[in-house]
Design a protein around this motif. Structure first.
Motif, short mmCIF file in Angstrom:
data_model
loop_
_atom_site.label_atom_id
_atom_site.label_comp_id
_atom_site.label_asym_id
_atom_site.label_seq_id
_atom_site.Cartn_x
_atom_site.Cartn_y
_atom_site.Cartn_z
N GLU A 7 1.68 2.01 -5.13
CA GLU A 7 1.87 2.33 -6.55
C GLU A 7 0.58 2.07 -7.33
O GLU A 7 0.18 2.87 -8.17
CB GLU A 7 3.00 1.51 -7.16
CG GLU A 7 4.38 1.93 -6.79
CD GLU A 7 5.42 1.11 -7.53
OE1 GLU A 7 5.40 1.12 -8.79
OE2 GLU A 7 6.23 0.45 -6.87
N LEU A 8 -0.03 0.91 -7.06
CA LEU A 8 -1.26 0.55 -7.77
C LEU A 8 -2.38 1.52 -7.42
O LEU A 8 -3.15 1.92 -8.29
CB LEU A 8 -1.68 -0.89 -7.46
CG LEU A 8 -2.94 -1.38 -8.17
CD1 LEU A 8 -2.81 -1.27 -9.69
CD2 LEU A 8 -3.27 -2.80 -7.76
N PRO A 37 -3.19 -8.23 -5.68
CA PRO A 37 -3.47 -8.86 -6.98
C PRO A 37 -4.96 -8.79 -7.34
O PRO A 37 -5.31 -8.55 -8.50
CB PRO A 37 -3.01 -10.31 -6.79
CG PRO A 37 -1.98 -10.23 -5.70
CD PRO A 37 -2.47 -9.14 -4.78
N LEU A 38 -5.84 -8.96 -6.35
CA LEU A 38 -7.28 -8.89 -6.60
C LEU A 38 -7.68 -7.47 -6.99
O LEU A 38 -8.56 -7.28 -7.83
CB LEU A 38 -8.05 -9.37 -5.37
CG LEU A 38 -9.56 -9.50 -5.52
CD1 LEU A 38 -9.93 -10.40 -6.70
CD2 LEU A 38 -10.16 -10.05 -4.22
N ALA A 39 -7.04 -6.48 -6.40
CA ALA A 39 -7.31 -5.09 -6.77
C ALA A 39 -6.97 -4.86 -8.25
O ALA A 39 -7.74 -4.25 -8.98
CB ALA A 39 -6.50 -4.14 -5.88
N GLU A 58 -0.21 3.41 -19.92
CA GLU A 58 -1.05 2.75 -18.91
C GLU A 58 -1.01 1.24 -19.09
O GLU A 58 -0.92 0.48 -18.11
CB GLU A 58 -2.49 3.26 -19.00
CG GLU A 58 -2.64 4.67 -18.48
CD GLU A 58 -3.96 5.32 -18.85
OE1 GLU A 58 -4.27 6.35 -18.23
OE2 GLU A 58 -4.67 4.84 -19.77
N TYR A 59 -1.03 0.79 -20.34
CA TYR A 59 -0.93 -0.65 -20.60
C TYR A 59 0.40 -1.20 -20.08
O TYR A 59 0.44 -2.26 -19.45
CB TYR A 59 -1.09 -0.94 -22.09
CG TYR A 59 -0.93 -2.40 -22.41
CD1 TYR A 59 -2.00 -3.28 -22.25
CD2 TYR A 59 0.29 -2.92 -22.83
CE1 TYR A 59 -1.86 -4.64 -22.50
CE2 TYR A 59 0.44 -4.27 -23.08
CZ TYR A 59 -0.63 -5.12 -22.91
OH TYR A 59 -0.49 -6.47 -23.15
N LYS A 60 1.47 -0.47 -20.31
CA LYS A 60 2.79 -0.91 -19.83
C LYS A 60 2.82 -0.98 -18.31
O LYS A 60 3.43 -1.89 -17.74
CB LYS A 60 3.89 0.02 -20.35
CG LYS A 60 4.16 -0.14 -21.82
CD LYS A 60 5.21 0.84 -22.30
CE LYS A 60 5.45 0.71 -23.79
NZ LYS A 60 6.37 1.72 -24.29
N PHE A 65 2.61 -4.18 -13.22
CA PHE A 65 1.95 -4.66 -12.00
C PHE A 65 1.68 -6.16 -12.10
O PHE A 65 1.86 -6.89 -11.13
CB PHE A 65 0.64 -3.91 -11.75
CG PHE A 65 0.83 -2.50 -11.28
CD1 PHE A 65 1.48 -2.23 -10.09
CD2 PHE A 65 0.35 -1.44 -12.02
CE1 PHE A 65 1.66 -0.92 -9.65
CE2 PHE A 65 0.52 -0.13 -11.59
CZ PHE A 65 1.18 0.13 -10.40
N ASP A 66 1.26 -6.61 -13.28
CA ASP A 66 0.98 -8.04 -13.48
C ASP A 66 2.24 -8.86 -13.20
O ASP A 66 2.19 -9.86 -12.49
CB ASP A 66 0.47 -8.27 -14.90
CG ASP A 66 -0.08 -9.67 -15.11
OD1 ASP A 66 -0.74 -10.21 -14.19
OD2 ASP A 66 0.13 -10.22 -16.20
N GLN A 67 3.37 -8.42 -13.73
CA GLN A 67 4.64 -9.14 -13.50
C GLN A 67 5.05 -9.06 -12.03
O GLN A 67 5.42 -10.07 -11.43
CB GLN A 67 5.73 -8.56 -14.38
CG GLN A 67 7.06 -9.25 -14.20
CD GLN A 67 8.17 -8.63 -15.03
OE1 GLN A 67 8.02 -7.55 -15.59
NE2 GLN A 67 9.29 -9.32 -15.11
#
Length: 86
Positions: A7-8, A37-39, A58-60, A65-67
């Motif tokens: 997904e990322l 996470p590093l990506a 995009e921010y959402k 991804f952060d969560q």
């Protein structure tokens, strides 16, 4: 169903017209090394360093991804990205 890394990677490609190919490849290469996470961190660092505008959507997605990755992004990075929203 796609993995979070897939997904990322797909999401990261939406920045191919705003980030250099070198930086984008460097950031997303971490996914193949099982460092998702590093990506995310690297991608967001490049967005912040280049003052690259992001959309609200995009921010959402970045927040998602952060969560999902248990919050690897510094709160200051998220605040800075919020300021980059178009």
């Amino acid at each position: 169903m796609m993995s979070i890394g897939e997904e990322l990677n797909e999401f990261g490609m939406c920045f191919n017209d705003r980030l250099s190919e070198t930086n984008l490849k460097f950031a997303l290469n971490y996914i193949g090394l099982s460092e998702v996470p590093l990506a995310l961190e690297t991608l967001c660092d490049y967005l912040c360093e280049g003052d690259i505008p992001v959309t609200e959507e995009e921010y959402k997605r970045i927040a998602y991804f952060d969560q999902a990755l248990k919050y690897p992004l510094d709160k200051r990075v998220m605040r800075y990205l919020q300021d980059l929203i178009l």
